[in-house]
Design an enzyme around this catalytic site. Structure first.
Site, mmCIF file in Angstrom:
data_model
loop_
_atom_site.group_PDB
_atom_site.id
_atom_site.type_symbol
_atom_site.label_atom_id
_atom_site.label_comp_id
_atom_site.label_asym_id
_atom_site.label_seq_id
_atom_site.Cartn_x
_atom_site.Cartn_y
_atom_site.Cartn_z
ATOM 1 N N THR B 145 0.840 -1.202 0.000
ATOM 2 C CA THR B 145 0.000 0.000 0.000
ATOM 3 C C THR B 145 0.877 1.255 0.000
ATOM 4 O O THR B 145 1.803 1.361 0.806
ATOM 5 C CB THR B 145 -0.862 0.033 1.279
ATOM 6 O OG1 THR B 145 -1.467 -1.239 1.460
ATOM 7 C CG2 THR B 145 -1.925 1.117 1.190
ATOM 8 N N GLU B 146 0.592 2.179 -0.889
ATOM 9 C CA GLU B 146 1.302 3.460 -0.975
ATOM 10 C C GLU B 146 2.801 3.266 -1.194
ATOM 11 O O GLU B 146 3.589 4.155 -0.902
ATOM 12 C CB GLU B 146 1.086 4.321 0.289
ATOM 13 C CG GLU B 146 -0.339 4.335 0.856
ATOM 14 C CD GLU B 146 -1.310 5.174 0.050
ATOM 15 O OE1 GLU B 146 -0.905 5.661 -1.031
ATOM 16 O OE2 GLU B 146 -2.472 5.328 0.471
ATOM 17 N N LEU B 147 3.194 2.096 -1.680
ATOM 18 C CA LEU B 147 4.614 1.752 -1.873
ATOM 19 C C LEU B 147 5.407 1.924 -0.582
ATOM 20 O O LEU B 147 6.579 2.316 -0.604
ATOM 21 C CB LEU B 147 5.238 2.576 -3.016
ATOM 22 C CG LEU B 147 4.632 2.385 -4.407
ATOM 23 C CD1 LEU B 147 5.412 3.197 -5.443
ATOM 24 C CD2 LEU B 147 4.623 0.912 -4.826
ATOM 25 N N TRP B 294 5.400 6.524 -1.587
ATOM 26 C CA TRP B 294 5.431 7.331 -2.811
ATOM 27 C C TRP B 294 4.761 8.689 -2.623
ATOM 28 O O TRP B 294 4.562 9.418 -3.578
ATOM 29 C CB TRP B 294 4.794 6.556 -3.971
ATOM 30 C CG TRP B 294 3.286 6.407 -3.921
ATOM 31 C CD1 TRP B 294 2.497 6.307 -2.817
ATOM 32 C CD2 TRP B 294 2.407 6.317 -5.053
ATOM 33 N NE1 TRP B 294 1.182 6.158 -3.170
ATOM 34 C CE2 TRP B 294 1.087 6.155 -4.548
ATOM 35 C CE3 TRP B 294 2.598 6.351 -6.435
ATOM 36 C CZ2 TRP B 294 -0.022 6.024 -5.389
ATOM 37 C CZ3 TRP B 294 1.478 6.225 -7.257
ATOM 38 C CH2 TRP B 294 0.194 6.067 -6.738
ATOM 39 N N SER B 342 -6.059 3.043 4.053
ATOM 40 C CA SER B 342 -5.140 4.157 4.316
ATOM 41 C C SER B 342 -5.793 5.506 4.010
ATOM 42 O O SER B 342 -5.425 6.527 4.574
ATOM 43 C CB SER B 342 -3.868 4.001 3.487
ATOM 44 O OG SER B 342 -4.146 4.251 2.132
#
Lengths: 408, 461
Positions: B145-147, B294, B342
């Site tokens: 998730t979200e890198l 990211w 998230s």
């Protein structure tokens, strides 16, 4: 650049927010190299102010004033004057001085004659623009503009709509406010909210009104308080337009969820007896405390004591108190119908009539520590970034605009 | 010079919360704004998913070695099933070309990797199963998730059997090195695929920006940039919603996409999926001892965990894990997991709030404060439900045990049993400010029950 301001009060001879705002603007302008002179109708004695040359109009009564008998009749149920009259009574006690005449409207006309007399007797310094604050000075300002042919800027700190709580205007005040707005070269509004009111009330185009948000300075920053309960604060005049009744109604709901909270109502005004009765009839009288009028460090203590400050104004041109509360690290809930909500991000905004939303926001701040902390931290930083130079820069821009417009 | 390009499209839509009020706590459990979620999904379906899928399908059919990869969250696939099955069909069609790879990730687009290894693992497993069921593939490359990534996450991922993870090419860890090579994780046998954020963001953020020096971006120009880059490959990773939703159709984004593979081919650039790129040998090891992502210019986790509100919300949410799982209740577990998205924490971000940029664009609330209030109210309601359920479970258990006791068992043996349950209650260390109070409450329930039981036994005697 030389500006001649017409005001109604100026520190240290003042009783309300108007004087403080005028001084703040003068301070900012002075720092930008503008020479500021302000004429006010009266004061107990001559005084110096570091930011402006102050001319007290009634100190020149040996000048011959061609008094035209006033055609205006005293207005018995004249609400805003009544409030000022009450303040006058208070100030009389404080300063042992009379600030206002028999009726406010007579005083307004008298001011006009005195200002004109000062002008024709060459008792005013040179000036490039006239800058008049609120309707009481507008007749004088318009007369001065006609006599001197200098551009006029009128500054609206509050409209008749705000003062009446939207419940019917005083026709005489409306007329004078209209006169100033129409005869001026530019209108300054203290918020977009006020600007849109002015445009609607007096039917004037958007490009004639320029928004200059107020700033503020909090004199007290270091106060200590002791408390034993969660405290929710209302601080302001107890009049319809500040919405204290919405505060009490929200308190009723909050107390069902946070029974040991205390609600402080700080201020005086015509609604006080009604509010006390309202709290009693809702069965929460024991938890709503009325402090009466607070001043100086007591105001700071009240903010400091509060877990949240609430200003549910029905119609608020700007609103300095939320900034004061924030600067003392107290989270704030304000109504969307207040000008200050345009310049604050780290506060909770609700519609004044949405008592349920107001209550739920209060509950959340009392209940969720992290919400309280984040609002406090960011809100305080935001409030402390305000200063009077920013509004003064905008004013200077407007001065240059009207001068350019006249010369070119 | 770069000779390979990998396209990775990330698709996700949150389950937005409604303005769940403090007055709703204990009265209703409708946390999510079904209507809004459905409407937004339909809007994005029409503007992005269907038209872009069609373009990609045509490209996959006409350009011989063209390949792409998707990373689609479980919550989005679920929303397709519920609100837009035709979109799911079109993704299946893409998958059936055999030229589309699906990546693994957390089912609920959650931050579980930062808070609970157990939950992290379970969500990755759930997502893997869903991809298998829908697209008949076993994902080989993981994308968090979200890198979000650090050395520790590499070890966790390795223990789940993955050998490759896709991460952000963060400058402060790369230093002089280029993102256009395969790297290796610190101390563990996991390969790192790095997103090239400059080239990715040229499309995702800057494509329609008239003030940008690269505007207007043509496929021709862009292909030149790629082919003249230093390194072995370029990984382009972006929101799938870039096409038609973040960059509207009138920016020319669809035309750009349609010709890009042809322009790349003309420059002898090949296409590869992430797992194909992962076959290369790593050139170096990356020691990432701080958590990266990211997001924003900081590329850390401050967009979700930067302020007190976010930290309190996350902490309370994950503190409930053992209690929620002890309930054995599908609905409660589902609601708890839907609160893990998230996005909920992103809405509470105060970082850029005053500047009104990308955070504001995605935020269904006017302010981060309203987002926090709605979330915490919902979480408090869930806590109540979990508590109630747990009490019921425990009493049921106890009843069962007491009924097993023979008529002649002593009150001592019963009390011992009670003690066991009391300990259990303490271990589940609930959400409540005072975990001991739950134990006490249980004990009193048990006592009431047992006194009835023993008195009825006595009567029988």
């Amino acid at each position: 650049m030389k500006v001649l301001m017409l005001g109604w009060e100026f520190p240290p001879a003042y009783s309300g927010g108007l004087g403080i705002a005028c001084q703040g603007l003068a301070k900012g302008l002075t720092s930008l190299g503008v020479e500021v002179t302000i004429i006010i109708p009266t004061a107990p004695e001559e005084f110096e102010n570091p930011y402006a040359k102050v001319i007290i109009a009634d100190k020149y009564d040996n000048i011959k004033i061609a008094r035209i008998p006033s055609l205006l009749t005293p207005y018995a149920s004249f609400h805003s004057y009544k409030v000022r009259y009450e303040r006058y009574m208070a100030s009389k006690i404080r300063n042992n001085v009379v600030l206002y005449g028999k009726t406010l409207l007579e005083e307004v006309q008298l001011f006009k004659h005195r200002v004109l007399a000062l002008y024709y007797n060459n008792l005013l310094p040179e000036f490039d623009v006239i800058h008049a604050h609120d309707w009481m000075t507008f007749p004088a300002a318009v007369a001065l503009k006609n006599a001197s042919k200098k551009p006029l800027i009128v500054h609206i700190h509050s409209t008749e709509h705000d003062r009446s709580g939207g419940l019917g205007y005083n026709p005489k005040v409306f007329e004078l406010e209209k006169l100033g707005v129409e005869k001026s070269d530019k209108v300054i509004a203290v918020s977009n909210y006020t600007k849109s009111l002015i445009m609607k009330m007096y039917n004037i185009p958007s490009n004639k009104v320029c928004v200059v948000h107020n700033a503020f300075e909090m004199p007290y920053t270091d106060v200590k308080v002791e408390k034993h309960h969660k405290v929710v604060l209302f601080l302001g005049r107890l009049t319809l337009h500040k919405g204290p009744d919405y505060f009490i109604r929200a308190a009723k709901i909050v107390l069902q969820y946070v029974p040991d909270a205390r609600f402080i109502v700080a201020g005086t005004g015509e609604m006080e007896p009604y509010l006390i009765e309202l709290a009693a009839s809702l069965g929460i009288a024991g938890k709503v405390l009325f402090t009466g009028f607070l001043k100086g460090a007591d105001v700071a203590r009240a903010y400091k004591m509060a877990d949240v400050y609430v200003l549910p104004s029905v119609s608020e041109p700007f609103g300095i108190t939320p900034l004061e509360a924030l600067s003392l690290e107290t989270p704030v809930i304000i109504s969307k119908q207040s000008g200050v909500s345009e310049v604050l991000n780290h506060v909770i905004k609700v519609d004044f009539w949405d008592v349920e939303k107001l209550a739920q926001s209060i509950i959340a701040i009392l209940k969720y520590k992290a919400l309280h902390n984040t609002l406090k931290k960011h809100g305080c930083l935001e409030a402390r970034s305000f200063n009077w130079v920013k509004p003064a820069e905008k004013l200077l821009h407007v001065y240059n605009q009207v001068l350019g417009g006249l010369n070119g | 010079m770069v000779n390979t390009v990998s396209f990775v499209f990330h698709a996700h839509q949150p389950y937005r919360l409604r303005h769940y009020r403090v007055f709703d706590i204990g009265n209703n459990h409708y946390y999510f704004d079904e209507e809004k979620n459905k409407n937004i999904l339909h809007k994005v379906r029409d503007k992005c998913y269907l038209p872009t899928n069609q373009i990609l399908l045509d490209l996959l059919k006409t350009v011989k070695d063209f390949k792409i990869a998707f990373s689609i969250t479980g919550v989005l696939l679920e929303q397709f099933e519920n609100y837009a099955p035709e979109v799911l069909e079109s993704f299946k069609q893409l998958a059936s070309t055999g030229k589309v790879e699906f990546l693994a990730e957390t089912y609920y687009h959650s931050l579980a990797s930062l808070y609970s290894f157990n939950e992290f693992q379970e969500q990755v497993e759930l997502h893997k199963e869903l991809i298998k069921e829908l697209f008949h593939q076993k994902p080989k490359v993981f994308r968090n998730t979200e890198l979000i990534y650090n050395n520790h996450i590499a070890s966790q991922i390795a223990s789940m059997g993955f050998k490759t993870i896709m991460i952000e090419g963060v400058d402060r860890f790369l230093g002089w090195r280029s993102p256009n090579y395969v790297y290796k994780a610190k101390n563990v046998d996991v390969k790192l695929l790095l997103k090239n954020y400059r080239l990715s963001d040229d499309i995702a953020f800057r494509f329609g920006q008239k003030s940008w020096v690269g505007y207007p971006l043509t496929a021709d120009k862009y292909s030149d940039w790629i082919s003249s880059s230093i390194g072995e490959h370029v990984i382009l990773y972006m929101d799938y919603e870039t096409f038609g939703e973040h960059q509207w159709a009138d920016t020319g984004i669809f035309e750009f996409l349609k010709v890009l593979p042809f322009e790349l081919k003309q420059r002898s650039i090949n296409f590869a999926t992430p797992s194909q790129i992962a076959k290369k040998q790593p050139v170096d090891e990356l020691d990432i001892n701080q958590t990266i992502s990211w997001a924003d210019t900081e590329r850390d986790t401050s967009a979700w965990t930067g302020n007190d509100m976010q930290r309190q919300a996350l902490q309370e949410l994950y503190a409930m894990e053992s209690a929620v799982k002890a309930c054995n209740d599908e609905t409660l577990l589902k609601h708890w997991r839907l609160l893990q998205l998230s996005d909920h924490f992103y809405y509470m971000c105060t970082k850029w709030f005053a500047d009104g940029d990308v955070h504001k664009y995605f935020n269904p609330y006017n302010t981060p404060y309203e987002g926090f209030i709605a979330f915490m109210n919902a979480l408090n309601d869930l806590a109540l439900r979990v508590r109630k359920k747990l009490l019921e479970e425990i009493v049921k258990q106890q009843a069962l045990n007491v009924s097993k006791l023979s008529k002649n068992s002593s009150i001592e043996s019963f009390n011992m049993q009670s003690q066991t349950f009391q300990n259990f209650a303490l271990q589940t260390s609930l959400i409540t400010e005072n975990p001991g109070s739950l134990a006490a409450e249980m004990l009193s329930l048990v006592k009431t029950f047992s006194s009835k039981r023993f008195s009825s036994n006595a009567k029988q005697d």
